[in-house]
Design a protein around this motif. Structure first.
Motif, PDB file in Angstrom:
ATOM      1  N   ARG A   1      -8.857   7.626  -1.940  1.00 15.54           N
ATOM      2  CA  ARG A   1      -7.980   6.481  -2.003  1.00 15.54           C
ATOM      3  C   ARG A   1      -8.595   5.279  -1.301  1.00 15.54           C
ATOM      4  NH1 ARG A   1      -2.131   6.879   0.322  1.00 15.54           N
ATOM      5  NH2 ARG A   1      -3.374   7.286   2.149  1.00 15.54           N
TER       6      ARG A   1
ATOM      7  N   SER B   1       0.948   5.779   3.782  1.00 14.25           N
ATOM      8  CA  SER B   1       0.071   6.208   4.866  1.00 14.25           C
ATOM      9  C   SER B   1      -1.358   5.723   4.660  1.00 14.25           C
ATOM     10  CB  SER B   1       0.103   7.729   5.008  1.00 14.25           C
ATOM     11  OG  SER B   1      -0.322   8.318   3.808  1.00 14.25           O
ATOM     12  N   TRP B   2      -1.496   4.720   3.820  1.00 13.96           N
ATOM     13  CA  TRP B   2      -2.841   4.204   3.574  1.00 13.96           C
ATOM     14  C   TRP B   2      -3.532   3.815   4.876  1.00 13.96           C
ATOM     15  CZ3 TRP B   2      -4.084  -1.004   4.648  1.00 13.96           C
ATOM     16  CH2 TRP B   2      -5.395  -1.366   4.327  1.00 13.96           C
TER      17      TRP B   2
ATOM     18  N   ALA C   1     -12.807  -1.469   4.143  1.00 18.51           N
ATOM     19  CA  ALA C   1     -11.457  -0.918   4.265  1.00 18.51           C
ATOM     20  C   ALA C   1     -10.410  -1.900   3.754  1.00 18.51           C
ATOM     21  CB  ALA C   1     -11.172  -0.556   5.713  1.00 18.51           C
TER      22      ALA C   1
ATOM     23  N   ALA D   1      -8.420   6.614  10.096  1.00 21.92           N
ATOM     24  CA  ALA D   1      -9.108   7.876  10.343  1.00 21.92           C
ATOM     25  C   ALA D   1     -10.513   7.837   9.755  1.00 21.92           C
ATOM     26  CB  ALA D   1      -8.316   9.027   9.737  1.00 21.92           C
ATOM     27  N   GLU D   2     -10.618   7.321   8.538  1.00 20.66           N
ATOM     28  CA  GLU D   2     -11.927   7.227   7.899  1.00 20.66           C
ATOM     29  C   GLU D   2     -12.843   6.294   8.693  1.00 20.66           C
ATOM     30  OE1 GLU D   2     -11.630   5.978   3.893  1.00 20.66           O
ATOM     31  OE2 GLU D   2     -10.577   7.787   3.222  1.00 20.66           O
TER      32      GLU D   2
ATOM     33  N   PRO E   1     -15.508   9.970   3.338  1.00 19.08           N
ATOM     34  CA  PRO E   1     -15.264   9.973   4.785  1.00 19.08           C
ATOM     35  C   PRO E   1     -14.168  10.945   5.201  1.00 19.08           C
ATOM     36  CG  PRO E   1     -14.823   7.809   3.814  1.00 19.08           C
ATOM     37  CD  PRO E   1     -15.036   8.759   2.693  1.00 19.08           C
ATOM     38  N   ALA E   2     -14.355  11.557   6.348  1.00 17.78           N
ATOM     39  CA  ALA E   2     -13.339  12.447   6.902  1.00 17.78           C
ATOM     40  C   ALA E   2     -12.128  11.628   7.304  1.00 17.78           C
ATOM     41  CB  ALA E   2     -13.891  13.187   8.112  1.00 17.78           C
ATOM     42  N   GLY E   3     -10.976  12.259   7.215  1.00 24.36           N
ATOM     43  CA  GLY E   3      -9.752  11.589   7.637  1.00 24.36           C
ATOM     44  C   GLY E   3      -8.974  11.010   6.475  1.00 24.36           C
ATOM     45  N   GLY E   4      -9.672  10.808   5.345  1.00 22.57           N
ATOM     46  CA  GLY E   4      -8.990  10.231   4.203  1.00 22.57           C
ATOM     47  C   GLY E   4      -8.389  11.295   3.305  1.00 22.57           C
ATOM     48  N   LEU E   5      -7.694  10.818   2.295  1.00 23.36           N
ATOM     49  CA  LEU E   5      -7.110  11.742   1.322  1.00 23.36           C
ATOM     50  C   LEU E   5      -7.999  11.799   0.091  1.00 23.36           C
ATOM     51  CD1 LEU E   5      -3.304  10.867   1.398  1.00 23.36           C
ATOM     52  CD2 LEU E   5      -4.500  12.735   2.539  1.00 23.36           C
TER      53      LEU E   5
ATOM     54  N   ARG F   1      -5.056  13.011  12.373  1.00 17.01           N
ATOM     55  CA  ARG F   1      -4.949  14.212  11.533  1.00 17.01           C
ATOM     56  C   ARG F   1      -3.490  14.567  11.313  1.00 17.01           C
ATOM     57  NH1 ARG F   1      -8.796  18.235  11.710  1.00 17.01           N
ATOM     58  NH2 ARG F   1      -7.254  19.651  10.857  1.00 17.01           N
TER      59      ARG F   1
ATOM     60  N   HIS G   1      -4.882   6.772   7.019  1.00 18.65           N
ATOM     61  CA  HIS G   1      -6.094   7.416   6.505  1.00 18.65           C
ATOM     62  C   HIS G   1      -7.288   6.478   6.621  1.00 18.65           C
ATOM     63  CE1 HIS G   1      -4.037  10.937   5.185  1.00 18.65           C
ATOM     64  NE2 HIS G   1      -3.104  10.191   4.680  1.00 18.65           N
TER      65      HIS G   1
ATOM     66  N   ARG H   1      -7.786   0.853  -0.760  1.00 13.79           N
ATOM     67  CA  ARG H   1      -6.633   0.005  -0.479  1.00 13.79           C
ATOM     68  C   ARG H   1      -5.649  -0.082  -1.637  1.00 13.79           C
ATOM     69  NH1 ARG H   1      -6.884  -5.262  -1.384  1.00 13.79           N
ATOM     70  NH2 ARG H   1      -5.149  -6.531  -0.652  1.00 13.79           N
TER      71      ARG H   1
ATOM     72  N   HIS I   1       0.828  -1.193   0.000  1.00 19.60           N
ATOM     73  CA  HIS I   1       0.000   0.000   0.000  1.00 19.60           C
ATOM     74  C   HIS I   1       0.861   1.241   0.000  1.00 19.60           C
ATOM     75  CE1 HIS I   1      -2.493  -3.197   1.542  1.00 19.60           C
ATOM     76  NE2 HIS I   1      -1.663  -3.313   2.539  1.00 19.60           N
ATOM     77  N   ASP I   2       0.215   2.292  -0.333  1.00 22.53           N
ATOM     78  CA  ASP I   2       0.822   3.610  -0.153  1.00 22.53           C
ATOM     79  C   ASP I   2       1.165   3.732   1.334  1.00 22.53           C
ATOM     80  OD1 ASP I   2       0.852   6.355   0.533  1.00 22.53           O
ATOM     81  OD2 ASP I   2       0.061   6.755  -1.469  1.00 22.53           O
TER      82      ASP I   2
ATOM     83  N   SER J   1     -14.038   7.941  11.759  1.00 20.16           N
ATOM     84  CA  SER J   1     -14.868   9.129  11.555  1.00 20.16           C
ATOM     85  C   SER J   1     -16.342   8.774  11.386  1.00 20.16           C
ATOM     86  CB  SER J   1     -14.372   9.940  10.359  1.00 20.16           C
ATOM     87  OG  SER J   1     -14.698   9.276   9.151  1.00 20.16           O
TER      88      SER J   1
ATOM     89  N   SER K   1      -2.081  12.281   8.929  1.00 17.73           N
ATOM     90  CA  SER K   1      -2.632  12.506   7.596  1.00 17.73           C
ATOM     91  C   SER K   1      -1.971  13.682   6.902  1.00 17.73           C
ATOM     92  CB  SER K   1      -4.132  12.764   7.691  1.00 17.73           C
ATOM     93  OG  SER K   1      -4.761  11.658   8.246  1.00 17.73           O
ATOM     94  N   VAL K   2      -1.768  14.747   7.634  1.00 17.36           N
ATOM     95  CA  VAL K   2      -1.197  15.928   6.986  1.00 17.36           C
ATOM     96  C   VAL K   2       0.323  15.891   7.038  1.00 17.36           C
ATOM     97  CG1 VAL K   2      -3.217  17.348   7.411  1.00 17.36           C
ATOM     98  CG2 VAL K   2      -1.379  17.336   9.071  1.00 17.36           C
ATOM     99  N   ARG K   3       0.830  14.713   7.354  1.00 11.34           N
ATOM    100  CA  ARG K   3       2.275  14.466   7.319  1.00 11.34           C
ATOM    101  C   ARG K   3       3.041  15.422   8.206  1.00 11.34           C
ATOM    102  NH1 ARG K   3       0.838  13.714   1.781  1.00 11.34           N
ATOM    103  NH2 ARG K   3       0.706  11.506   1.350  1.00 11.34           N
TER     104      ARG K   3
ATOM    105  N   LEU L   1      -6.526  16.590   2.364  1.00 12.92           N
ATOM    106  CA  LEU L   1      -7.105  15.832   3.464  1.00 12.92           C
ATOM    107  C   LEU L   1      -8.566  16.240   3.631  1.00 12.92           C
ATOM    108  CD1 LEU L   1      -6.608  13.864   5.827  1.00 12.92           C
ATOM    109  CD2 LEU L   1      -6.206  15.877   7.236  1.00 12.92           C
TER     110      LEU L   1
END
Lengths: 787, 402
Positions: free
Chosen positions: B275, A5-6, A37, A12-13, B302-306, A170, A9, B277, A2-3, A16, A173-175, B225
């Protein structure tokens, strides 16, 4: 793959979508979102009794088969001819969430993410549970108000945790920089667990035998610390070794710098992972009375640890940590100027060697060479700091060149270097020292200058019981003797030095006890205005009223006090007490309202940045006016230290003036007299002694008085013992005098009585009457280093 | 719940009519598709410009024992090309197929005046998908879903259907359209027309079934984000109002910044990507709130994703068409397709200006070979072959019936 930081995120999703309003079908959300996911076909929440609470992807027999495997929690299952890869994680005490995927196995990042999801979800579920309970309780009667309050508190706490986790996500996510994210993890864990401190330990990949405290939160901790943990029983290392949560009671705080508590400290360590393997631990330390960490605390800590794991799974984050650690370790262990090991590293390495030596079956000497660059200060003052720095670098380079690879060269501070030679005894140490002294003395080209470095070296072989501090101190003593014996040479630490060190240690202990037991008292030497022969000032002088030895003379204890640093405490005591006394005289006796006070200040104290603060405090506490106070320094201190003193400007601003003691014995610069706030010159008694005998002394005194007058500075003659001396001085225009003629240093009550009892002349008459004009042995200021 | 079985070699045919009269158009298209045979399933794609009640009852009547499902469209697709204001009917029958159909209607839709914007179709999808439990199971089964394209979060349709159907049944389908009026879409079940509904057809076959999915959009610029969102409404990106970020990213002209219609036209070809998987999922930006500065998407963000802003052009969209058709047909394992059903997002058509949409259907035809093509321009596409999710935006989903 995966990327990088997959997973972050995705977590986080995932989180949320859970809201605390209690209207959600949490289990349904959980299975839907977890499966989506991971592109998993199957997601099931199973109760511990085997019943399916919620599921998607499987029906009928397949679902039954999966449910039946709950006890074993297999990582795959064959269903309908296909292999279903499985991940399992508890979502609360009684339920487990499992997801399954056909065709693609789960990788380590996914396993970490799933664990984090499940834990976070557990918190969410509890949060929802708390909301529902709170709602239900709200319906009930007033008597249950306390229950409502409790639930509300719980609710708020849980909401706060979720918010904190969201903030961490967060940040990821924002690195944000990895350090910042991990700091958020430790701070979050600490505050939400009500802990005293929390720290994140990471294994040092390059040195598997140590763990490193990478970031830390809590009172007493410092972000600068990158503490190395070599103890294999440290909770962090246990958590890594067992790959599980460790909860222990510890007598010592596992997080360096923290105070711990009075009793055993409850410590929780939760492993953090990278690619599924434990690479460190989040350590949370309860306060002394913080009680034990319970199941819920373990859950919360683990959730925070999982967030750290997620951050670490990012390849770039790991690289950043590696660099930061390497840099931090280097910075923490090396001297920036020379690149040599610093004091911390020297101490650490020396302790390690001494420890190894102790545990070695054969004697294994460790020798320490303490190297000090001679007259470094003069080079610095004469040519500037840049040249001084280059000199240190040059010396460092030469030292490094003359030792073996396995020997450690360090710079302790300023111009002090140390060499640690493992496996070699005193005789090899002596040879090395000899070589160093000779070869260091080759000219060193710095810019246009050719400087010939000179070093003094002390050599000590560590005693079997020595720790690093003791071994360094032995070599330091030997070096000090090399200095005393003329510099540019080396000395070996021997029994005599050891004995003198022992005596010094014992004397230091005595002095400290004397401070604690208030054995020091202040005596006062009066100072008389020659115009009217009235006592207008006093010089404060310290005395030691030893319980068994009686009154100890200052020259017996001041050198030891200076050497050991106890002098500062004695100085401060004298300053406080004298200010208090003189101010009190002024309040109770109008004739003493303008009495001046001289307090001796040692070179060490004069260079101590805390001096202005101490003076200010003494003035404030006593009510003494600044213009009444003179700080008395010797001429040599003025010449050598005043220009660079960090305290002088502050003292000047406060209106404090200097009195220059022993004036005339050195080579004073007129420039200094004008430059510094000098209010008083004290003519050394050796010149006063020569009055009427040596014409030269008269000329000197006369010159000093003329000089002082032209600069608007008052003059005090010290050691005045006879009437003829007094007459001479009066005739020459001297302003003030002090000495045996006007009375020896005496206790405060006596001084007051002396001032009250007519005046100084009476005292003189009386003394002359009793002693027939013969001078008594001097007991005045020059035996009485005030402080 | 309705089931049917056939009695001859498996067949798939497509009929199309551009007749203005709804009854005529429905009858013509049905007749062309059924050709007097006993169809098992008839699927209708019809412009809402027609009288849908008439179309539904006519098709149902004209198709004999066949089960009928259908949807209103934002344009139709059939073998000869794209179409508007027309009726397309795909019929399948013969041995080797078993079919069952199901209907689920959101409770809220019982009230004709109800606002269904925030209604979940999950339960409706769950109910409709129950037909998979009714169909006579053959080696290969697929569940075709046609859902209201303007109700709630469309991902819920997939979730509800998946919960019912389970991992072994692929899902495929599309969301009904309304010629881009964005007001109301309709679903046909038997001879009845519904809104707020999901209709489903479980198709079980002895022959293989292939599904292909491609979108053809590419991310532009840096990721953002999703800092605040609630379901399909995106409030902030990178902590700035989402609408402003979106408009600035695309350097939107003034009119787009103030006029909702202009915005919708503009956004059709500028979706967001989120994004997943191992892929990027597209989110169609279907509207904006100029007061709240938010974006309205067709599915959850969804919040939190890119998220990324995405663009595409004719080339990438047509490339995706080729890829989706190839994927679907290759999944047949070498067998020739009997028919190709396509669910093509209306946004993709918007990129294909001029003759581009004809070009696209011509490519589908090339891939289909002798097999007929039928489908429609959708407000969302469904394709689940692995995992549990499977709702797509601005995507082409192709179903090849082997």
């Amino acid at each position: 793959m995966h990327d990088s930081s997959w997973s972050l995120h995705t977590l986080a999703e995932f989180l949320s979508v859970f809201s605390p309003d209690g209207d959600q079908d949490v289990l349904r959300l959980a299975v839907d979102r977890a499966a989506e996911a991971f592109d998993a076909e199957v997601a099931v929440v199973l109760h511990e009794d085997g019943t399916v609470q919620r599921s998607i992807g499987l029906n009928g027999r397949d679902l039954d088969q999966l449910a039946a495997s709950q006890a074993e929690r297999p990582d795959h299952l064959r269903l309908a001819g296909d292999a279903l890869s499985l991940l399992w994680a508890p979502v609360d005490e009684h339920a487990v969430l499992t997801i399954g995927r056909f065709h693609h196995r789960f990788d380590s990042e996914e396993r970490a993410l799933f664990r984090a999801m499940a834990r976070s979800m557990t918190l969410s579920l509890r949060l929802v549970g708390a909301v529902e309970a709170e709602r239900a309780a709200r319906e009930l009667s007033e008597q249950q108000a306390s229950e409502v309050a409790r639930l509300l508190t719980e609710l708020q706490a849980r909401t706060a945790i979720m918010n904190q986790l969201e903030r961490i996500q967060r940040a990821i996510s924002v690195r944000r920089p990895t350090k910042e994210i991990l700091d958020a993890v430790t701070t979050g864990a600490m505050s939400h667990l009500g802990a005293q401190a929390a720290g994140l330990f990471l294994e040092d990949e390059s040195r598997p035998e140590v763990g490193i405290l990478f970031c830390v939160a809590g009172e007493g901790t410092s972000d600068e610390m990158h503490h190395e943990i070599a103890d294999r029983e440290h909770p962090a290392r246990l958590a890594v070794a067992t790959n599980g949560v460790v909860v222990v009671e510890s007598d010592t705080p596992p997080i360096p710098g923290t105070a711990g508590g009075s009793g055993a400290i409850s410590v929780l360590a939760a492993p953090v992972h990278r690619n599924g393997a434990p690479v460190g631990a989040l350590v949370v330390q309860a306060g002394g009375d913080g009680g034990r960490f319970d199941t819920e605390a373990v859950e919360i800590a683990t959730t925070f640890a999982d967030h750290a794991s997620l951050a670490l799974n990012d390849a770039s984050a790991m690289e950043a940590i590696r660099l930061a650690l390497a840099e931090a370790v280097h910075q923490a262990t090396h001297d920036a100027l020379t690149g040599l090991a610093n004091r911390h590293r020297v101490t650490q390495e020396l302790n390690r060697l001494l420890d190894a030596s102790r545990h070695s079956p054969v004697p294994h000497p460790v020798t320490v060479l303490f190297v000090d660059v001679d007259r470094f200060k003069q080079v610095n003052d004469a040519h500037g700091h840049a040249v001084g720095d280059d000199l240190l670098k040059g010396v460092a380079e030469r030292l490094r060149r003359h030792v073996r690879d396995q020997d450690l060269v360090g710079r302790l501070a300023g111009d002090e270097f140390v060499l640690i030679v493992d496996g070699r005894g005193l005789s090899e140490g002596r040879q090395l020292a000899q070589r160093l002294v000779a070869e260091l003395a080759e000219p060193l080209e710095i810019g246009n200058l050719a400087i010939v470095p000179s070093i003094s070296v002390g050599v000590a072989e560590a005693a079997p019981t020595d720790d690093a501090e003791a071994a360094l101190s032995s070599a330091d003593l030997a070096m000090y003797r090399a200095k005393q014996r003329g510099r540019g040479r080396f000395e070996l630490f021997d029994q005599a030095l050891r004995e003198s060190a022992r005596r010094r240690a014992s004397a230091e202990a005595d002095l400290r006890r004397a401070i604690d037991d208030e054995q020091f008292v202040v005596h006062y030497q009066p100072s008389v205005r020659l115009l009217d022969r009235r006592v207008v000032g006093v010089e404060a002088l310290v005395r030691w009223e030893h319980p068994t030895r009686g009154m100890v003379r200052p020259d017996e204890f001041i050198p030891v006090a200076e050497e050991t640093g106890v002098i500062t405490e004695i100085d401060n005591f004298v300053l406080r007490e004298a200010c208090r006394q003189v101010a009190e005289w002024g309040r109770v006796e109008p004739s003493m309202a303008n009495m001046s006070l001289s307090v001796n200040v040692s070179a060490r104290q004069f260079n101590d940045p805390k001096l202005p603060g101490a003076v200010r405090a003494a003035l404030d506490a006593s009510g003494l006016r600044a213009e009444q106070l003179y700080l008395e320094i010797t001429e040599s201190v003025m010449m050598e230290d005043a220009a660079s003193s960090p305290t002088l400007a502050d003292l000047g601003e406060m209106g404090i003036r200097l009195a220059v003691d022993d004036f005339g014995t050195g080579y004073s610069s007129l420039r200094y007299l004008r430059q510094f706030p000098v209010g008083l010159l004290k003519i050394d008694r050796s010149f006063v002694d020569g009055l009427g005998i040596e014409h030269e002394d008269e000329v000197i005194i006369s010159t000093v008085i003329g000089l002082a007058r032209s600069l608007g500075i008052a003059v005090v003659a010290e050691g005045v013992e006879t009437e003829p001396q007094l007459k001479h001085l009066t005739a020459m225009g001297c302003d003030f005098a002090q000495g045996y003629l006007f009375g020896r240093p005496r206790a405060a009550a006596e001084v007051r009585m002396m001032v009250m009892g007519i005046d100084a002349r009476a005292d003189i008459e009386e003394r002359h009457g009793h002693q027939g004009g013969a001078p008594a042995p001097s007991a005045d200021a020059d035996d009485a280093r005030g402080s | 719940m309705t089931t049917a079985t056939g009695g001859q070699a498996a067949w798939v045919r497509v009929g199309h009519s551009t007749a203005e009269d709804s009854a005529t158009a429905a009858a013509e298209a049905t007749a062309l598709a059924v050709e007097g045979a006993d169809a098992q399933l008839v699927v209708v794609f019809v412009s809402k410009g027609h009288d849908l009640d008439v179309v539904a009852s006519t098709v149902d009547e004209q198709s004999g024992p066949a089960l009928v499902v259908g949807a209103s469209t934002a344009g139709e697709v059939f073998t000869d090309g794209p179409a508007d204001a027309s009726v397309v009917v795909m019929a399948l029958g013969g041995d080797g197929f078993s079919v069952a159909t199901g209907l689920g209607i959101s409770e809220d839709a019982q009230d004709p005046a109800a606002d269904l914007t925030n209604v979940s179709l999950r339960d409706a999808a769950f109910a409709a998908a129950d037909c998979v439990n009714q169909v006579e199971r053959r080696e290969h089964t697929v569940l075709l879903l046609l859902a209201d394209g303007l109700v709630g979060d469309q991902m819920e349709v997939v979730r509800g259907a998946y919960e019912q159907a389970g991992a072994s049944i692929p899902l495929v389908g599309g969301c009904a359209g309304d010629d881009l009026d964005m007001l109301q879409t309709f679903q046909i079940f038997g001879d009845k027309v519904h809104r707020g509904a999901v209709v489903a057809a479980a198709i079980s076959s002895d022959r293989p079934i292939g599904i292909g999915v491609r979108h053809g959009w590419e991310p532009v610029g840096e990721s953002m984000l999703v800092t605040a969102s609630q379901g399909v409404v995106v409030s902030t990106l990178d902590d700035r109002p989402a609408l402003d970020v979106y408009l600035d990213r695309f350097d939107a002209p003034a009119e787009v910044r103030t006029n909702l219609d202009a915005f919708i036209d503009f956004a059709v070809t500028r979706p967001l990507g989120i994004r997943r998987r191992d892929r990027m999922e597209i989110r169609y930006v279907g509207g904006a709130d100029f007061e709240a500065r938010t974006l309205q998407c067709i599915a959850e963000v969804p919040a939190g994703g890119l998220a990324w802003t995405m663009t595409g052009d004719a080339e990438t969209v047509l490339g995706a068409t080729d890829d989706a058709c190839t994927e679907a047909i290759e999944a047949l394992g070498g067998a020739d397709p009997l028919g190709l059903m396509v669910f093509d997002c209306i946004a993709r058509r918007s990129v294909l200006t001029g003759e581009g949409d004809h070009d696209e259907v011509a490519r589908m035809r090339v891939h289909a070979g002798d097999a007929p093509v039928a489908g429609f321009y959708t407000y969302g596409e469904i394709a689940r072959t692995r995992g549990a999710g499977g709702f797509h935006n601005q995507t082409l989903v192709a179903l090849a019936l082997g």
